[in-house]
Write a protein that holds these residues in place. Structure first.
Motif, PDB file in Angstrom:
ATOM      1  N   ILE A 192       0.842  -1.209   0.000  1.00 24.16           N
ATOM      2  CA  ILE A 192       0.000   0.000   0.000  1.00 24.16           C
ATOM      3  C   ILE A 192       0.873   1.252   0.000  1.00 24.16           C
ATOM      4  CG2 ILE A 192      -1.632   1.348   1.390  1.00 24.16           C
ATOM      5  CD1 ILE A 192      -2.804  -1.358   2.308  1.00 24.16           C
ATOM      6  N   SER A 193       1.943   1.210   0.795  1.00 24.67           N
ATOM      7  CA  SER A 193       2.835   2.382   0.858  1.00 24.67           C
ATOM      8  C   SER A 193       3.515   2.640  -0.481  1.00 24.67           C
ATOM      9  CB  SER A 193       3.898   2.172   1.941  1.00 24.67           C
ATOM     10  OG  SER A 193       4.817   1.151   1.569  1.00 24.67           O
ATOM     11  N   GLY A 194       3.592   1.578  -1.305  1.00 26.90           N
ATOM     12  CA  GLY A 194       4.196   1.734  -2.627  1.00 26.90           C
ATOM     13  C   GLY A 194       3.196   2.119  -3.703  1.00 26.90           C
ATOM     14  N   GLY A 195       1.961   2.385  -3.309  1.00 25.61           N
ATOM     15  CA  GLY A 195       0.950   2.862  -4.250  1.00 25.61           C
ATOM     16  C   GLY A 195       0.114   1.788  -4.908  1.00 25.61           C
ATOM     17  N   CYS A 196       0.200   0.545  -4.447  1.00 27.09           N
ATOM     18  CA  CYS A 196      -0.598  -0.540  -5.041  1.00 27.09           C
ATOM     19  C   CYS A 196      -2.069  -0.370  -4.665  1.00 27.09           C
ATOM     20  CB  CYS A 196      -0.083  -1.891  -4.565  1.00 27.09           C
ATOM     21  SG  CYS A 196       1.625  -2.228  -5.063  1.00 27.09           S
ATOM     22  N   LYS A 197      -2.967  -0.595  -5.638  1.00 26.95           N
ATOM     23  CA  LYS A 197      -4.399  -0.375  -5.433  1.00 26.95           C
ATOM     24  C   LYS A 197      -5.229  -1.651  -5.528  1.00 26.95           C
ATOM     25  CE  LYS A 197      -3.877   4.117  -5.161  1.00 26.95           C
ATOM     26  NZ  LYS A 197      -4.082   4.829  -3.864  1.00 26.95           N
ATOM     27  N   ARG A 253      -4.559 -11.747 -13.795  1.00 29.29           N
ATOM     28  CA  ARG A 253      -4.629 -10.823 -14.925  1.00 29.29           C
ATOM     29  C   ARG A 253      -6.076 -10.376 -15.167  1.00 29.29           C
ATOM     30  NH1 ARG A 253      -0.547 -12.469 -19.609  1.00 29.29           N
ATOM     31  NH2 ARG A 253      -1.894 -14.306 -19.691  1.00 29.29           N
ATOM     32  N   GLU A 254      -7.018 -11.329 -15.047  1.00 25.61           N
ATOM     33  CA  GLU A 254      -8.435 -10.994 -15.233  1.00 25.61           C
ATOM     34  C   GLU A 254      -8.919  -9.990 -14.191  1.00 25.61           C
ATOM     35  OE1 GLU A 254     -10.377 -14.730 -15.025  1.00 25.61           O
ATOM     36  OE2 GLU A 254      -9.643 -15.457 -16.980  1.00 25.61           O
ATOM     37  N   LYS A 255      -8.423 -10.121 -12.966  1.00 29.33           N
ATOM     38  CA  LYS A 255      -8.833  -9.225 -11.869  1.00 29.33           C
ATOM     39  C   LYS A 255      -8.070  -7.903 -11.886  1.00 29.33           C
ATOM     40  CE  LYS A 255     -11.554 -12.242  -9.722  1.00 29.33           C
ATOM     41  NZ  LYS A 255     -13.002 -12.007  -9.463  1.00 29.33           N
ATOM     42  N   GLN A 256      -7.179  -7.760 -12.857  1.00 27.38           N
ATOM     43  CA  GLN A 256      -6.357  -6.550 -12.985  1.00 27.38           C
ATOM     44  C   GLN A 256      -5.585  -6.261 -11.694  1.00 27.38           C
ATOM     45  OE1 GLN A 256      -9.207  -3.561 -14.262  1.00 27.38           O
ATOM     46  NE2 GLN A 256      -8.874  -4.105 -16.421  1.00 27.38           N
ATOM     47  N   THR A 257      -5.124  -7.322 -11.072  1.00 30.66           N
ATOM     48  CA  THR A 257      -4.359  -7.202  -9.825  1.00 30.66           C
ATOM     49  C   THR A 257      -2.985  -6.611 -10.132  1.00 30.66           C
ATOM     50  OG1 THR A 257      -5.486  -9.138  -8.939  1.00 30.66           O
ATOM     51  CG2 THR A 257      -3.403  -8.529  -7.902  1.00 30.66           C
ATOM     52  N   ASP A 258      -2.540  -5.660  -9.289  1.00 28.30           N
ATOM     53  CA  ASP A 258      -1.246  -5.025  -9.543  1.00 28.30           C
ATOM     54  C   ASP A 258      -0.166  -5.460  -8.545  1.00 28.30           C
ATOM     55  OD1 ASP A 258      -1.946  -3.646  -7.254  1.00 28.30           O
ATOM     56  OD2 ASP A 258      -2.168  -1.696  -8.222  1.00 28.30           O
ATOM     57  N   ALA A 259      -0.535  -6.275  -7.542  1.00 34.66           N
ATOM     58  CA  ALA A 259       0.464  -6.754  -6.578  1.00 34.66           C
ATOM     59  C   ALA A 259      -0.037  -8.039  -5.927  1.00 34.66           C
ATOM     60  CB  ALA A 259       0.748  -5.694  -5.518  1.00 34.66           C
ATOM     61  N   TRP A 352      10.164  -7.247   9.293  1.00 35.75           N
ATOM     62  CA  TRP A 352      10.479  -6.129   8.421  1.00 35.75           C
ATOM     63  C   TRP A 352      10.575  -6.592   6.969  1.00 35.75           C
ATOM     64  CZ3 TRP A 352      13.771  -8.515  11.771  1.00 35.75           C
ATOM     65  CH2 TRP A 352      14.904  -9.137  11.220  1.00 35.75           C
ATOM     66  N   VAL A 353      10.571  -5.623   6.065  1.00 33.54           N
ATOM     67  CA  VAL A 353      10.644  -5.902   4.629  1.00 33.54           C
ATOM     68  C   VAL A 353      12.069  -5.787   4.124  1.00 33.54           C
ATOM     69  CG1 VAL A 353       9.934  -5.118   2.331  1.00 33.54           C
ATOM     70  CG2 VAL A 353       8.275  -5.161   4.196  1.00 33.54           C
ATOM     71  N   VAL A 354      12.491  -6.777   3.358  1.00 39.08           N
ATOM     72  CA  VAL A 354      13.778  -6.724   2.637  1.00 39.08           C
ATOM     73  C   VAL A 354      13.448  -6.313   1.198  1.00 39.08           C
ATOM     74  CG1 VAL A 354      15.788  -8.008   1.866  1.00 39.08           C
ATOM     75  CG2 VAL A 354      14.773  -8.509   4.098  1.00 39.08           C
ATOM     76  N   LYS A 355      13.724  -5.070   0.861  1.00 40.79           N
ATOM     77  CA  LYS A 355      13.305  -4.522  -0.437  1.00 40.79           C
ATOM     78  C   LYS A 355      14.285  -4.902  -1.537  1.00 40.79           C
ATOM     79  CE  LYS A 355      12.039  -0.178  -2.700  1.00 40.79           C
ATOM     80  NZ  LYS A 355      11.903   1.292  -2.541  1.00 40.79           N
ATOM     81  N   ARG A 356      13.723  -5.520  -2.586  1.00 43.06           N
ATOM     82  CA  ARG A 356      14.511  -5.838  -3.774  1.00 43.06           C
ATOM     83  C   ARG A 356      13.702  -5.411  -5.006  1.00 43.06           C
ATOM     84  NH1 ARG A 356      15.561 -11.079  -0.996  1.00 43.06           N
ATOM     85  NH2 ARG A 356      17.502 -10.846   0.180  1.00 43.06           N
ATOM     86  N   LYS A 357      13.979  -5.994  -6.165  1.00 43.43           N
ATOM     87  CA  LYS A 357      13.402  -5.486  -7.407  1.00 43.43           C
ATOM     88  C   LYS A 357      11.970  -5.906  -7.675  1.00 43.43           C
ATOM     89  CE  LYS A 357      17.877  -5.103  -9.764  1.00 43.43           C
ATOM     90  NZ  LYS A 357      18.666  -5.557 -10.934  1.00 43.43           N
ATOM     91  N   SER A 358      11.495  -7.007  -7.079  1.00 40.23           N
ATOM     92  CA  SER A 358      10.165  -7.521  -7.461  1.00 40.23           C
ATOM     93  C   SER A 358       9.029  -6.663  -6.914  1.00 40.23           C
ATOM     94  CB  SER A 358      10.001  -8.973  -6.977  1.00 40.23           C
ATOM     95  OG  SER A 358       9.905  -9.027  -5.561  1.00 40.23           O
ATOM     96  N   ALA A 359       9.315  -5.800  -5.951  1.00 44.39           N
ATOM     97  CA  ALA A 359       8.285  -4.897  -5.421  1.00 44.39           C
ATOM     98  C   ALA A 359       8.986  -3.674  -4.837  1.00 44.39           C
ATOM     99  CB  ALA A 359       7.439  -5.586  -4.360  1.00 44.39           C
TER     100      ALA A 359
END
Length: 359
Positions: A192-197, A253-259, A352-359
Motif C-alpha cells: 500500500i505504501s508503494g501505491g498498489c491499489k 490478470r483478469e482481476k487486474q491485480t497489480d500486486a 520487516w521488509v527486505v526490499k529488492r526489485k520484485s516490489a
C-alpha cells in the motif's frame, strides 16, 4: 530406597527370545568399585566431598557402560520436570522454521530448561505413545491441539502452553498466531505504501498450512481495510503442479491485480517463474512479495522482495517458565500469585521488509 535409572538399552538374544538389559547405577558401582550412593552423587554433580580420583573412576565406568542418569528419577525427586516437549507442525519444513526451533531450544537452555521437539506427536502419531517414554514438565504445541490430548495432559498433571489458536478472531491473539498475522500485515502495508491499489494473495494448497495461511491473510486484509481496499483474489497453487500457477496468474490478470502477497518465498518463486513464461512484467505489471527471506531470493530475476523476521523467543520462554513454576508451586502447596496482565502490551515481534526489485 529404590534407584531409578534410564540408561543405555542393549539387546541380546537367548534362543528365539529378545531380552533387554539396562545399564544401572549398580552396574557402574560394581565396575568402579564404589557404592551406589557415590555413583549417584557423582552423576548428579554433587560430588564435592568425593576425591577427584574416585569421581574420575566413576565417570570412566559410566562412559564404558553407556550409563545415563535417569530423567525419570530427577522428575520424581524434584516433583516436576524441566523438559519442554515442543510439538512442531509437520508440514512444509524449511530452513527458516528450523532456525526458529533452534533459537527456541537455545533460549530455553539458557533458562535452565531442556527442549525436545517432535514433528509427528499429536498429528500423525498419538501423543500418548511419546508420553509413555518421557515425562515432560510442560507440553507446547504449535498447531491446533485436540481436545482428547488436552484431556490426556490434564489427567497426567502435565501443563499445556498453547501459542496457537485456529480462531482468527480470538482476543488476545496467541503469540504464534500473532506472529503469522504480523507477517501478512507487514506485506500489505508495504505494498500500500508503494501505491498498489489492487492487491491479491497466493498461498500453497497444502491443507496442513491452511491454519497459518488464515492468519497471514487476515493480516493482509486488515492492512488493506485501513486504506479502504479489499483483496482482489485469494488463490491457491500446488507447488508440484505448474499448471496451477498458470491458472492463478490468469485469474490475477483478469482481476487486474497489480500486486501479490505470497505465503512464502517458495510460492513467490513459482509466481515469478510463471510471470516470466506468460509475459507478465515484474514489477511493472505485477509486484510480488514473499515471506522468509530465503537466500535464493536475491538470485531470482528480478530479485525477490520479501518479509524477514528475527528469532527473539523471549515471550515464548517466559510463558513456558511461568507454567513450569506454577506446577512446582502447586506440588509444594505454595500459593503462586499471578500478575494481572490486562492492559499490558505484549512484547514486539520484529518483522520487516527486505526490499529488492520484485516490489
Amino acid at each position: 530406597m529404590p534407584v531409578y535409572y534410564f540408561g543405555e538399552i542393549t539387546t541380546f538374544k537367548v534362543g528365539r527370545e529378545l531380552h533387554i538389559h539396562k545399564t544401572t547405577s549398580a552396574d557402574v558401582a560394581k565396575e568402579a568399585g564404589v557404592s551406589r550412593t557415590t555413583v549417584s552423587m557423582v552423576m548428579n554433580e554433587k560430588a564435592g566431598s568425593i576425591p577427584e580420583r574416585t569421581r574420575e573412576r566413576v565417570l570412566q565406568a559410566a562412559q564404558k557402560l553407556g550409563f545415563v542418569p535417569s530423567a525419570e528419577a530427577r522428575t520424581l525427586r524434584k516433583g516436576h520436570g524441566s523438559t519442554v516437549l515442543c510439538l512442531a507442525p509437520g508440514w512444509m519444513p524449511s530452513g527458516r522454521a528450523d532456525s526458529m526451533w533452534n533459537a527456541l531450544s537455545k533460549q530455553l537452555t539458557n533458562a535452565g530448561l531442556s527442549c525436545v521437539f517432535s514433528r509427528s506427536a499429536g498429528t500423525t502419531t498419538p501423543l500418548r505413545q511419546l508420553l509413555s517414554d518421557m515425562t515432560p514438565g510442560v507440553v507446547v504445541p504449535f498447531f491446533d491441539f485436540s481436545d482428547g490430548d488436552r484431556k490426556l495432559l490434564k489427567n497426567l498433571g502435565i501443563p499445556l502452553v498453547e501459542f496457537w489458536s485456529p480462531d482468527v478472531d480470538q482476543e488476545p491473539m496467541p503469540v504464534f498466531s500473532r506472529f503469522q498475522y504480523n507477517l501478512g500485515n507487514t506485506q500489505g502495508k508495504y505494498l500500500i505504501s508503494g501505491g498498489c491499489k489492487r492487491i491479491g494473495y497466493i498461498g500453497a494448497s497444502d491443507p496442513l498450512g491452511f491454519g497459518l495461511r488464515a492468519f497471514r491473510i487476515r493480516g493482509v486484509e486488515d492492512a488493506l481495510a485501513q486504506s479502504g481496499q479489499k483483496l482482489t483474489c485469494n488463490l491457491e497453487i500446488d507447488l508440484q503442479d505448474f499448471e496451477s500457477v498458470r491458472e492463478a496468474l490468469k485469474t490475477i490478470r483478469e482481476k487486474q491485480t497489480d500486486a501479490i502477497c505470497c505465503f512464502n518465498d517458495d510460492c513467490a518463486a513459482a509466481v515469478l517463474t510463471g510471470c516470466k513464461e506468460m509475459g507478465i512484467k515484474v514489477p511493472d505489471d505485477l509486484k510480488v512479495i514473499g515471506v522468509d527471506n530465503l537466500s535464493m531470493g536475491q538470485y531470482f530475476e528480478p530479485s525477490l522482495t520479501t518479509v524477514d523476521f528475527d528469532h527473539d523467543m523471549s515471550e515464548y520462554v517466559a510463558q513456558i517458565k511461568e507454567a513450569i513454576d506454577e506446577r512446582q508451586h502447586e506440588r509444594h502447596g505454595k500459593k503462586n500469585e499471578k500478575q494481572d496482565k490486562d492492559g499490558i502490551a505484549l512484547g514486539p515481534q520484529n518483522v520487516w521488509v527486505v526490499k529488492r526489485k520484485s516490489a
